[in-house]
Motif scaffolding. Structure first.
Motif: not given
Length: 191
Positions: A182-187, A189-191
């Motif tokens: 999830a952190i990988t996906v969110l990072s 997405h926010h980058s």
């Protein structure tokens, strides 16, 4: 001659028939009795004057049956005296041997009795110790059985707790993996 006078056909050690009488002393007494009975007859004939009606020739006297019996009895007497001396020597040796062995055996018996008393005491002490140790062994076996039961119960509890821990750990590892994903996906997405 050996078997003719013997009722049972046996003779003693000196060869005397003595009517199957056992023992050297009995034979000796018979021989002496016969010699004493016959000695007056022979001495009368031997000491008779030469002019008497009865003249005894020495060669003829030696061949007479009575003279032969007396000679035989004298020989038997000598043989019996010799055997008596030998028996006395053997008796002296045996008496000495018996006295010596009596002292040794008496001491050995006393030592053995002392040893028996000591060993009996030791056996009683060791028997009491053995009974005490057997009781301790039974108590320790009960204690070991109780400890084994406790160990088995604790092992079951630990296995159950391990299974629970492994289940929780698996769930937590899956959660950690999911969070990393999830952190990988969110990072991204926010980058």
């Amino acid at each position: 001659l050996k078997k003719q006078g013997s009722v049972s056909g046996r003779t003693n050690a000196a060869g005397c028939p003595c009517l199957a009488m056992a023992g050297t002393n009995r034979c000796l007494s018979v021989a002496v009795s016969i010699a004493l009975l016959l000695s007056p007859v022979l001495s009368f004939r031997a000491h008779a004057p030469a002019t008497s009606l009865v003249t005894v020739d020495e060669a003829e006297a030696k061949n007479r049956p009575v003279s032969k019996v007396i000679t035989l009895l004298k020989d038997m007497l000598k043989q019996l005296e010799k055997e008596a001396e030998e028996d006395e020597e053997i008796y002296d040796k045996m008496a000495c041997w018996c006295e010596t062995n009596d002292k040794e055996k008496t001491k050995a018996i006393e030592d053995a009795e002392t040893t028996i008393a000591q060993l009996t005491t030791s056996i009683e002490e060791l028997t009491a110790g053995s009974a005490r140790l057997n009781t301790e062994i039974k108590n320790l076996e009960k204690e070991v059985a109780a400890n084994q039961a406790s160990l088995d119960q604790a092992t079951q509890i630990r296995q159950k707790q391990l299974a629970e821990f492994n289940g929780e750990e698996k769930d937590l590892l899956e959660s950690v993996s999911a969070l990393k994903a999830a952190i990988t996906v969110l990072s991204k997405h926010h980058s």
